[in-house]
Design a protein around this motif. Structure first.
Motif, PDB file in Angstrom:
ATOM      1  N   GLY A 180       0.795  -1.226   0.000  1.00 38.96           N
ATOM      2  CA  GLY A 180       0.000   0.000   0.000  1.00 38.96           C
ATOM      3  C   GLY A 180       0.825   1.273   0.000  1.00 38.96           C
ATOM      4  O   GLY A 180       0.276   2.376  -0.086  1.00 38.96           O
ATOM      5  N   LEU A 181       2.163   1.136   0.080  1.00 41.87           N
ATOM      6  CA  LEU A 181       3.023   2.321   0.090  1.00 41.87           C
ATOM      7  C   LEU A 181       3.159   2.918  -1.305  1.00 41.87           C
ATOM      8  O   LEU A 181       3.043   2.225  -2.313  1.00 41.87           O
ATOM      9  CB  LEU A 181       4.418   1.961   0.621  1.00 41.87           C
ATOM     10  N   SER A 182       3.442   4.188  -1.336  1.00 44.04           N
ATOM     11  CA  SER A 182       3.750   4.874  -2.593  1.00 44.04           C
ATOM     12  C   SER A 182       4.621   6.080  -2.245  1.00 44.04           C
ATOM     13  O   SER A 182       4.139   7.194  -2.109  1.00 44.04           O
ATOM     14  CB  SER A 182       2.461   5.306  -3.304  1.00 44.04           C
ATOM     15  N   TRP A 183       5.928   5.833  -2.093  1.00 40.01           N
ATOM     16  CA  TRP A 183       6.883   6.865  -1.694  1.00 40.01           C
ATOM     17  C   TRP A 183       7.863   7.132  -2.841  1.00 40.01           C
ATOM     18  O   TRP A 183       8.255   6.227  -3.564  1.00 40.01           O
ATOM     19  CB  TRP A 183       7.692   6.430  -0.467  1.00 40.01           C
ATOM     20  N   LEU A 184       8.237   8.373  -2.963  1.00 35.54           N
ATOM     21  CA  LEU A 184       9.281   8.790  -3.910  1.00 35.54           C
ATOM     22  C   LEU A 184       8.992   8.295  -5.327  1.00 35.54           C
ATOM     23  O   LEU A 184       9.905   7.956  -6.091  1.00 35.54           O
ATOM     24  CB  LEU A 184      10.662   8.282  -3.457  1.00 35.54           C
ATOM     25  N   GLY A 185       7.711   8.218  -5.651  1.00 38.08           N
ATOM     26  CA  GLY A 185       7.328   7.805  -6.999  1.00 38.08           C
ATOM     27  C   GLY A 185       7.453   6.318  -7.249  1.00 38.08           C
ATOM     28  O   GLY A 185       7.349   5.873  -8.396  1.00 38.08           O
ATOM     29  N   MET A 186       7.677   5.504  -6.195  1.00 38.16           N
ATOM     30  CA  MET A 186       7.824   4.055  -6.358  1.00 38.16           C
ATOM     31  C   MET A 186       6.635   3.351  -5.727  1.00 38.16           C
ATOM     32  O   MET A 186       6.214   3.685  -4.618  1.00 38.16           O
ATOM     33  CB  MET A 186       9.131   3.561  -5.735  1.00 38.16           C
ATOM     34  N   ARG A 187       6.128   2.338  -6.444  1.00 39.50           N
ATOM     35  CA  ARG A 187       4.971   1.570  -5.979  1.00 39.50           C
ATOM     36  C   ARG A 187       5.352   0.668  -4.806  1.00 39.50           C
ATOM     37  O   ARG A 187       6.529   0.376  -4.542  1.00 39.50           O
ATOM     38  CB  ARG A 187       4.419   0.734  -7.114  1.00 39.50           C
ATOM     39  N   GLY A 188       4.329   0.151  -4.106  1.00 37.90           N
ATOM     40  CA  GLY A 188       4.543  -0.637  -2.904  1.00 37.90           C
ATOM     41  C   GLY A 188       5.404  -1.867  -3.097  1.00 37.90           C
ATOM     42  O   GLY A 188       6.192  -2.231  -2.219  1.00 37.90           O
ATOM     43  N   TRP A 189       5.271  -2.569  -4.233  1.00 36.20           N
ATOM     44  CA  TRP A 189       6.046  -3.794  -4.414  1.00 36.20           C
ATOM     45  C   TRP A 189       7.545  -3.523  -4.442  1.00 36.20           C
ATOM     46  O   TRP A 189       8.344  -4.366  -4.014  1.00 36.20           O
ATOM     47  CB  TRP A 189       5.599  -4.551  -5.672  1.00 36.20           C
ATOM     48  N   ARG A 190       7.932  -2.335  -4.919  1.00 39.35           N
ATOM     49  CA  ARG A 190       9.363  -1.994  -4.911  1.00 39.35           C
ATOM     50  C   ARG A 190       9.848  -1.760  -3.482  1.00 39.35           C
ATOM     51  O   ARG A 190      10.941  -2.209  -3.101  1.00 39.35           O
ATOM     52  CB  ARG A 190       9.614  -0.764  -5.781  1.00 39.35           C
ATOM     53  N   TRP A 191       9.045  -1.068  -2.674  1.00 43.79           N
ATOM     54  CA  TRP A 191       9.411  -0.843  -1.271  1.00 43.79           C
ATOM     55  C   TRP A 191       9.410  -2.158  -0.497  1.00 43.79           C
ATOM     56  O   TRP A 191      10.167  -2.320   0.475  1.00 43.79           O
ATOM     57  CB  TRP A 191       8.462   0.164  -0.633  1.00 43.79           C
ATOM     58  N   LEU A 192       8.595  -3.101  -0.901  1.00 40.54           N
ATOM     59  CA  LEU A 192       8.567  -4.412  -0.266  1.00 40.54           C
ATOM     60  C   LEU A 192       9.947  -5.062  -0.324  1.00 40.54           C
ATOM     61  O   LEU A 192      10.464  -5.565   0.684  1.00 40.54           O
ATOM     62  CB  LEU A 192       7.527  -5.289  -0.964  1.00 40.54           C
ATOM     63  N   PHE A 193      10.584  -5.029  -1.492  1.00 38.26           N
ATOM     64  CA  PHE A 193      11.911  -5.627  -1.637  1.00 38.26           C
ATOM     65  C   PHE A 193      12.977  -4.845  -0.861  1.00 38.26           C
ATOM     66  O   PHE A 193      13.870  -5.434  -0.248  1.00 38.26           O
ATOM     67  CB  PHE A 193      12.299  -5.707  -3.119  1.00 38.26           C
ATOM     68  N   ILE A 194      12.894  -3.529  -0.873  1.00 39.00           N
ATOM     69  CA  ILE A 194      13.890  -2.714  -0.172  1.00 39.00           C
ATOM     70  C   ILE A 194      13.806  -2.931   1.332  1.00 39.00           C
ATOM     71  O   ILE A 194      14.811  -3.207   2.006  1.00 39.00           O
ATOM     72  CB  ILE A 194      13.692  -1.213  -0.512  1.00 39.00           C
ATOM     73  N   ILE A 195      12.598  -2.816   1.876  1.00 37.19           N
ATOM     74  CA  ILE A 195      12.426  -2.870   3.334  1.00 37.19           C
ATOM     75  C   ILE A 195      12.683  -4.282   3.874  1.00 37.19           C
ATOM     76  O   ILE A 195      13.144  -4.441   5.008  1.00 37.19           O
ATOM     77  CB  ILE A 195      11.012  -2.371   3.711  1.00 37.19           C
ATOM     78  N   GLU A 196      12.409  -5.323   3.083  1.00 33.67           N
ATOM     79  CA  GLU A 196      12.661  -6.679   3.548  1.00 33.67           C
ATOM     80  C   GLU A 196      14.071  -7.159   3.227  1.00 33.67           C
ATOM     81  O   GLU A 196      14.511  -8.179   3.772  1.00 33.67           O
ATOM     82  CB  GLU A 196      11.620  -7.637   2.964  1.00 33.67           C
ATOM     83  N   GLY A 197      14.803  -6.456   2.381  1.00 29.69           N
ATOM     84  CA  GLY A 197      16.176  -6.856   2.066  1.00 29.69           C
ATOM     85  C   GLY A 197      17.207  -6.299   3.033  1.00 29.69           C
ATOM     86  O   GLY A 197      18.194  -6.968   3.370  1.00 29.69           O
ATOM     87  N   ILE A 198      16.985  -5.092   3.526  1.00 35.15           N
ATOM     88  CA  ILE A 198      17.967  -4.432   4.404  1.00 35.15           C
ATOM     89  C   ILE A 198      18.215  -5.211   5.699  1.00 35.15           C
ATOM     90  O   ILE A 198      19.382  -5.362   6.117  1.00 35.15           O
ATOM     91  CB  ILE A 198      17.528  -2.978   4.683  1.00 35.15           C
ATOM     92  N   PRO A 199      17.187  -5.736   6.405  1.00 37.44           N
ATOM     93  CA  PRO A 199      17.472  -6.478   7.646  1.00 37.44           C
ATOM     94  C   PRO A 199      18.395  -7.667   7.454  1.00 37.44           C
ATOM     95  O   PRO A 199      19.168  -8.002   8.364  1.00 37.44           O
ATOM     96  CB  PRO A 199      16.071  -6.933   8.089  1.00 37.44           C
ATOM     97  N   ALA A 200      18.347  -8.330   6.301  1.00 31.65           N
ATOM     98  CA  ALA A 200      19.232  -9.472   6.059  1.00 31.65           C
ATOM     99  C   ALA A 200      20.699  -9.030   6.083  1.00 31.65           C
ATOM    100  O   ALA A 200      21.570  -9.740   6.605  1.00 31.65           O
ATOM    101  CB  ALA A 200      18.890 -10.120   4.728  1.00 31.65           C
TER     102      ALA A 200
END
Length: 796
Positions: A180-200
């Motif tokens: 459901g996010l839409s930040w900096l012109g990027m759709r939610g699925w893109r933020w899904l990968f960013i936010i779930e990749g950083i903790p690893a």
């Protein structure tokens, strides 16, 4: 027969130090298992978040189900290539540094997924994510043998493996929120990968400090506990050597290693096929929002966590492995088969998916306790790497075959039945593996010929791949027989066109001025609205006879039926309302007010249906459970025909005000763009049709969602709009006065009714050429396509 001797059995009998043993076992478990659990949660979040992202990616990037399925599966090719080397590195160099490397690199590759734009980029990055993670699971399984005795190992693996289902319980709602996010012109699925990749990446750095490779290096373990666990594991290792000491090459050729590899391959085919496609299946079945779908998708994994712990505990308690591993996959296959049968019933299907998910995950902790019963050290590491790498190719095959069959048949039923077969083969192979008699005594049958078993297993795996390749390349046109029903608005019949022969094969007498036609998903019943007597006709397609007639509230327009054929929505043109007809009861069960209703549209769900309001400039969503409106979506003008993308997030609406269409964001309930299609023809032609209140009478998405075809009364043509490129890329000439358009489910033909020439244009979608025009009745308008495949359980 390979059997641990009595001397070997005595050697691995627990030493009489219950107090030290209890303390050591609990301290080791508390120190290692929660952290390993966290690592596996992050691994699965990063591995399977593509399933949630698939709710948005196809629309944003123009990917078909086949592209998404292949991209999801190619992860396991990278995984396959580096799995055995990775497992051996853990054995010889230690787990701490290798697991840390894995976590950091896979986290970075996951973040990179957020920046893909093409299918090639999608394939490459998914391959790299798989290569980065290779060696993690077998490395951890081998690592657990350094810290846990055989009689504790299934419970330890079960605790570690609990991260697998719980990652879905955590990850599904989290993914729903991130979509459901839409930040900096990027759709939610893109933020899904960013936010779930950083903790690893962050936890990978912590791993270097936190994990300890061997008990002898553990400063956090008291001396007596360190001595006890070291002695116990050494006794177990020596007992295995008394029986047989395998080299790496011998282990890889071992009959039971080969059987376990084939068993795991088939099991993973079923598991990942379900896991990846479950959100999409539930979306089409329920019609709920992305977040609600991800909540539903989490339910099977709650059951999985419970089944996993109970089965691992019971297997250790009874000291039996073979049936504890086989029964869960059999039960999963049965539940999945029943889910196909009851696919149009959401509560029953959901319950069966919960049973399937719960039962399957009871298989894994018991399965992974088996290889270490007869292998140790490098032989165990290499064998576990082989089992996991080749087995996980099933993770490539399962999603790919599901995606391919869904794209070909526009149903998940065929794919789910393929997964059922894979699960039953897996259970059968598990029962052929040698049976463990008790702790310290392992009976693994070698009868039947190693060469025969090796050839059989290779044939099984190779046959699966060859079958996939043949299926991907085969022309499936003969597998489907589609029928086109044409409502003739100035006649008293419905023309029937066989789309194999492209000829009229009959007609159905329905009454004067058939204004709308629609079919239920299995094609068994056709529904027609008749203007002359204000009725809805319920027609049996096999006999081509009207089996019931329901009088509606006024002049009916284009109707829509739920996939199961339980309800039909009938807009009433002169009554400012819509009738909801219960087909079984053959009566109106609800009449809802709506200003100047025009067309009803099936959402693909048994719960929801759309109806357009011309005067209200909106499309209204009706909840058939509550028998009330669930949402009002702006259309950007007076809506005529409209269509919804397969993910349910985007609507394309032809409006009366201009020559083109409007793109609407459904979750956001806002107009995104007005696309005007320029016409080559003169103003006189435009004036001729302006009295009809619209210039585009029909539009439809190709089955893969890549193109929108829009009919033009100005040019007697179909304009083709590329959804990904966001521009018109072609035009196809039709007959005079093109009206309604439908595609065959396999995407081969587009069918357009031509009102001024009383015929139907059949267009070859691939070549964009008109194949033929089929003469029908007077002023054909509405069209409906049904498949002749004899299945009543199509998940759409």
């Amino acid at each position: 027969m390979t059997t641990i001797t009595d001397a070997g059995k005595a050697a691995v009998t627990p030493s009489p130090q219950p107090e030290v043993a209890q303390r050591a076992r609990h301290r080791i478990a508390r120190r290692l298992l929660p952290f390993l659990f966290l690592l596996y949660v992050l691994a699965f979040l990063d591995r399977m978040n593509v399933g949630a992202a698939a709710l948005q990616m196809p629309h944003d990037l123009g990917f078909s189900e086949g592209v998404i399925g292949f991209g999801a599966g190619i992860f396991f090719l990278g995984y396959f290539l580096l799995e055995i080397p990775g497992a051996l590195i853990v054995e010889r160099w230690g787990a701490r540094r290798w697991i840390a490397r894995i976590m950091i690199t896979w986290g970075l590759m996951t973040v990179l997924m957020a920046f893909i734009h093409t299918s090639r980029q999608f394939y490459i990055v998914r391959f790299l994510v798989g290569a980065a993670e290779a060696g993690f699971l077998p490395g951890v399984i081998v690592y657990l043998t350094y810290w846990f005795r055989y009689q504790d190992r299934a419970k330890a693996v079960a605790f570690f493996y609990a991260a697998n289902p719980l990652s879905y319980v955590i990850g599904s709602p989290l993914a729903g929120l991130l979509l459901g996010l839409s930040w900096l012109g990027m759709r939610g699925w893109r933020w899904l990968f960013i936010i779930e990749g950083i903790p690893a990446v962050v936890v990978g750095v912590i791993t270097l400090w936190y994990l300890t490779d061997w008990p002898r290096q553990a400063d956090w373990l008291p001396a007596d506990e360190k001595l006890w666990i070291t002695t116990e594991l050494q006794r177990e290792k020596e007992a295995k050597k008394l029986r047989h000491s395998y080299s790496v090459s011998q282990a890889l050729r071992h009959r039971d290693v080969i059987l376990l590899t084939a068993c795991y391959f088939c099991a993973m085919t079923g598991s990942y096929g379900i896991a990846f496609w479950l959100p999409t299946i539930l979306k089409r079945l329920s019609g709920k929002s992305d977040f609600q779908v991800t909540l539903l998708a989490a339910l099977p994994y709650i059951a999985a966590f419970i089944a996993q712990q109970m089965n691992g505990w019971h297997s250790d308690r009874t000291r039996e492995r073979r049936w504890h591993a086989a029964i869960p996959v059999f039960l999963c296959g049965v539940a999945l088969a029943l889910a196909v049968v009851y696919s149009t019933n959401l509560p029953v299907s959901m319950g069966l998916f919960v049973i399937a998910g719960g039962s399957f995950y009871g298989f894994q902790p018991v399965f992974w306790a088996v290889p270490t019963t007869f292998l140790s050290e490098s032989a165990a590491a290499a064998s576990i790497g082989l089992i996991n790498s080749v087995g996980n190719l099933g993770g490539f095959v399962g999603p790919m075959v599901m995606g391919h069959l869904a794209h070909r048949t526009h149903s998940f039923s065929a794919g789910l039945l393929y997964l059922v077969a894979s699960l039953f083969v897996s259970g059968g192979l598990m029962l052929v593996v040698g049976r463990q008699a008790s702790v310290g005594q392992v009976s693994l049958s070698l009868k039947g010929g190693r060469g025969f078993m090796l050839r059989s297993t290779i044939s099984l795996v190779a046959g699966t791949f060859i079958g996939c390749i043949l299926a991907m390349g085969a022309d499936n046109s003969a597998a489907h027989s589609f029928t086109l029903y044409v409502g003739n608005s100035r006649g008293d019949d419905i023309s029937i066109i066989d789309l194999a022969s492209l000829k009229v094969t009959g007609e159905i007498k329905a009454g004067e001025r058939v204004h709308g036609v629609c079919v239920q998903a299995d094609g068994k019943r056709l529904f027609a609205t008749v203007e002359s007597d204000h009725t809805l006709r319920i027609i049996d397609t096999a006999s081509r006879q009207t089996i019931a007639t329901v009088r509606v509230s006024g002049r009916p327009n284009q109707c829509a039926a739920t996939p199961d054929g339980k309800y039909v929505a009938v807009p009433i043109r002169d009554g400012d309302s819509v009738d909801i007809v219960d087909v079984k009861q053959e009566k109106i069960v609800k009449n809802l007010p709506i200003k100047e209703p025009h067309n009803a549209l099936n959402t693909g769900s048994n719960r929801y249906i759309y109806v357009s309001s011309m005067a209200g400039h909106e499309i209204d969503l009706i909840d058939l459970e509550k028998m009330d409106y669930a949402a009002h979506i702006p259309s950007g003008g007076r809506p005529r025909p409209y269509v919804v993308s397969s993910d349910g997030n985007t609507m394309y609406v032809a409006v009366a005000e201009f020559h083109g269409f409007v793109i609407v964001d459904i979750p956001g309930k806002k107009v995104l763009e007005r696309v005007e299609i320029p016409s080559e023809h003169a103003t006189l032609r435009k004036l001729e049709y302006e009295s009809q209140d619209t210039l585009t009478h029909g539009l439809a998405l190709t089955p893969d969602g890549s193109e929108l075809w829009v009919s033009s009364l100005l040019d007697d043509s179909m304009y083709i709009y590329d959804v990904k490129a966001k521009k018109v890329t072609g035009r196809v000439r039709t007959g005079v006065g093109p009206n309604w358009i439908v595609f065959t489910p396999d995407g081969k033909y587009a069918c357009i009714s031509n009102t001024d020439t009383d015929d139907v244009s059949i267009i070859d979608v691939k070549s964009r050429q008109e194949v033929t025009r089929v003469k029908v009745g007077k002023v054909p308008k509405r069209l409906a396509v049904a498949t002749a495949l004899p299945t009543a359980s199509r998940l759409r």
